[in-house]
Write an enzyme that holds these catalytic residues in place. Sequence first.
Site, mmCIF file in Angstrom:
data_model
loop_
_atom_site.group_PDB
_atom_site.id
_atom_site.type_symbol
_atom_site.label_atom_id
_atom_site.label_comp_id
_atom_site.label_asym_id
_atom_site.label_seq_id
_atom_site.Cartn_x
_atom_site.Cartn_y
_atom_site.Cartn_z
ATOM 1 N N LYS A 15 92.733 -8.315 17.268
ATOM 2 C CA LYS A 15 92.288 -6.798 16.393
ATOM 3 C C LYS A 15 93.530 -6.282 15.832
ATOM 4 C CE LYS A 15 93.651 -3.875 20.321
ATOM 5 N NZ LYS A 15 94.782 -3.055 19.926
ATOM 6 N N ASP A 141 90.778 -3.169 25.978
ATOM 7 C CA ASP A 141 89.935 -3.599 24.876
ATOM 8 C C ASP A 141 88.770 -5.169 25.390
ATOM 9 O OD1 ASP A 141 91.634 -1.814 24.048
ATOM 10 O OD2 ASP A 141 93.033 -2.923 23.417
#
Length: 303
Positions: A15, A141
């Site tokens: 990401k 995350d």
Amino acid sequence: MVSFPVRGSTQAPAKINLHLAIGEKRNDGFHSLLSIFQMVDLFDRIELTIKPQPVLSVEIEMDGMQAVENNTMELAATLFLERVGITGEVTITCKKQIPEKAGLGGGSSDAAAVLLLLNRLYEYPLKAEQLLKLGSEIGSDVPFFLGDTPCACVEGRGEYLTPLAHRGELVGFIVMPEGPGISTAKAFAALDAHRGANGVQKSTLGKEKLIAMYAEEPGKWRFTNDFRAVVGSLAPLYDLLDNLMGEFPGCFGTLSGSGAAYIIIGEKKDEIEVIRTKLEKMAVNVTICDIKSLHRGHSGDTV
Ligand code: C5P
């Protein structure tokens, strides 16, 4: 009915953080955040085998080498199998493409990929919310990578996700400085020290504004990253990259996560190519890796 040996493979995407505002430190020691997470097409490749054994043991190999203890994949496999009540000899091999200590979510994505793969191989013993809870025990995350939304506005410690509507494809590249990278925990501590008694400055960029901005062209983005103030010896490199981006008003550049990766992104491949060529001529000590945004199912599973 699951038959041994259980075997499967998958890929774990990276990401980038287009925006990252860090709020107060909470009572649990974590900071609340407001961020835009975008999955990109840079993947770690994971293979997993389980052989029957009366006790649970997990072995991780990263690029042919034994991984450090408490690796996120080891934690993910151990917690999953303990919760579901399965024993066995688990071997996980991971071919790393996502740089570590880069702010690209590699460790969290690997853990989420292992959880999703195991849940699939064992025919879904855990529900989505149980997986999310388990994931957040491993890393902040991980919930984002467990979801099926490739772009989200992320809040809380990372557990509250607002999926963002599909926009046009983003293309660009990651600039990874040579060196050891940046530890997330140290970056948060440095930010707390930097803020000191002044605390957190309230940003004018609220959630609604961020979501609306994401739909606009990257040249109009005014996203920021709070970690930019505490990058230490890497500041001259990021200053140089910021200045370079000033010459390309159609594109956007930012630190990702707590660093050390810097992202250059836009909508036009030819414009990105010009920036890349210009950067390569500057002879800075970095590794460059092309990326594009992911939109839909990115799974590379071969269960
Ligand atoms: O959850 P994760 O493993 O990414 O966190 C690593 C460290 O970063 C935590 O131990 C904590 O010190 C810090 N952190 C934080 N607030 C967050 C995420 C991480 O303070 N939202």
